[in-house]
Design an enzyme around this catalytic site. Structure first.
Site, mmCIF file in Angstrom:
data_model
loop_
_atom_site.group_PDB
_atom_site.id
_atom_site.type_symbol
_atom_site.label_atom_id
_atom_site.label_comp_id
_atom_site.label_asym_id
_atom_site.label_seq_id
_atom_site.Cartn_x
_atom_site.Cartn_y
_atom_site.Cartn_z
ATOM 1 N N ARG A 149 32.330 37.775 39.099
ATOM 2 C CA ARG A 149 31.726 36.463 38.821
ATOM 3 C C ARG A 149 31.911 35.537 40.014
ATOM 4 N NH1 ARG A 149 34.006 32.087 37.070
ATOM 5 N NH2 ARG A 149 35.945 33.103 36.476
ATOM 6 N N CYS B 81 41.402 42.636 38.804
ATOM 7 C CA CYS B 81 42.451 43.170 37.928
ATOM 8 C C CYS B 81 42.023 44.470 37.262
ATOM 9 C CB CYS B 81 42.853 42.136 36.881
ATOM 10 S SG CYS B 81 43.848 40.812 37.587
HETATM 11 N N1 PCA Z 1 43.544 37.909 38.253
HETATM 12 C C1 PCA Z 1 42.224 38.385 38.606
HETATM 13 C C2 PCA Z 1 42.399 39.095 39.916
HETATM 14 C C3 PCA Z 1 43.727 38.678 40.439
HETATM 15 C C4 PCA Z 1 44.401 38.036 39.290
HETATM 16 O O1 PCA Z 1 45.575 37.653 39.285
HETATM 17 C C5 PCA Z 1 41.569 39.206 37.515
HETATM 18 O O2 PCA Z 1 41.864 38.985 36.327
HETATM 19 O O3 PCA Z 1 40.757 40.076 37.823
#
Ligand code: PCA
Length: 218
Positions: free
Chosen positions: A92, A145
């Site tokens: 996004r 993530c």
């Molecule tokens: N959250 C992001 C990427 C790095 C993080 O800490 C995610 O939820 O993809």
């Protein structure tokens, strides 16, 4: 029994945040002994590709018994124990290197998804018993993530490291972050650290997950 190794990873800050709660929480546990294991905490870049490469190198050198990757999920109300990683990137926003993949496969020829091999239901039960708000989450999203979670499970499968348990935990904002996002929920750093300690201890001590409802209607 010899000392086991637990690898905890957190991410560098992204999307205009000055800090990332995942790194703040895991780094507090670096070097700590939990049960018969020692925790190694490392930071991953919030960059598609590079994040998986960094995690692969850590898995290869440390040969950990348990890997829990942790990330920020601003807007979530509880510690979210992720059930499944999917083989797609659909960003996004741009990552920290400016890349914004859309509908890209993470591993060519890899399965559509991998399930966490952590005892996710037992972790939620133990977190709640310890006074930490927690839930099973059915999606880790489609940003870095999920990418790292999928990469971790794919690496463990490729290395046939079936004894190594791996999974992902999303955590809410810290209070000082939520203060800049009026209305957003948060958990205190001490609560997050205590929660990760529980997640590690339960992962080390639970061979077979409990059978308890952790689903959602939609
Ligand atoms: N959250 C992001 C990427 C790095 C993080 O800490 C995610 O939820 O993809």
């Amino acid at each position: 029994m010899s000392t086991r190794t637990v690898l905890l990873t957190g991410f560098e800050p992204f999307e205009q945040e000055p800090i990332n709660p995942s790194w703040e929480a895991v780094r507090a546990l670096d070097g700590e002994r939990i049960g018969d294991a020692v925790v190694v905490a490392r930071q991953l870049p919030c960059v598609f590709g590079k994040a998986i490469d960094a995690l692969d190198a850590l898995v290869a050198s440390l040969k950990p018994d348990v890997v829990i990757a942790v990330g920020q999920a601003g807007g979530r109300t509880e510690m979210s124990i992720e059930r499944v990683a999917i083989n797609v990137d659909d960003a996004r926003v741009a990552d920290n290197a400016g890349a914004q993949p859309i509908d890209t496969t993470i591993a060519q020829g890899g399965p559509a998804a991998y399930f966490s091999t952590l005892p996710i239901k037992a972790i939620v039960r133990d977190l709640r018993a310890a006074g930490v708000p927690a839930m099973v989450s059915q999606t880790a999203g489609t940003f870095v993530c999920n990418h790292v979670f999928y990469g971790l499970m794919h690496t463990l499968a490729q290395r046939q490291a079936t004894a190594t348990r791996g999974g992902f935990v999303h955590i809410p904002y810290l209070p000082e972050q939520a203060a800049r996002h009026p209305g957003a929920p948060s958990l205190a750093l001490d609560t997050l650290i205590a929660g990760l300690r529980v997640a590690v201890a339960t992962s080390l001590s639970t061979d077979t997950d409990i059978r308890e409802q952790g689903g959602q209607l939609h």
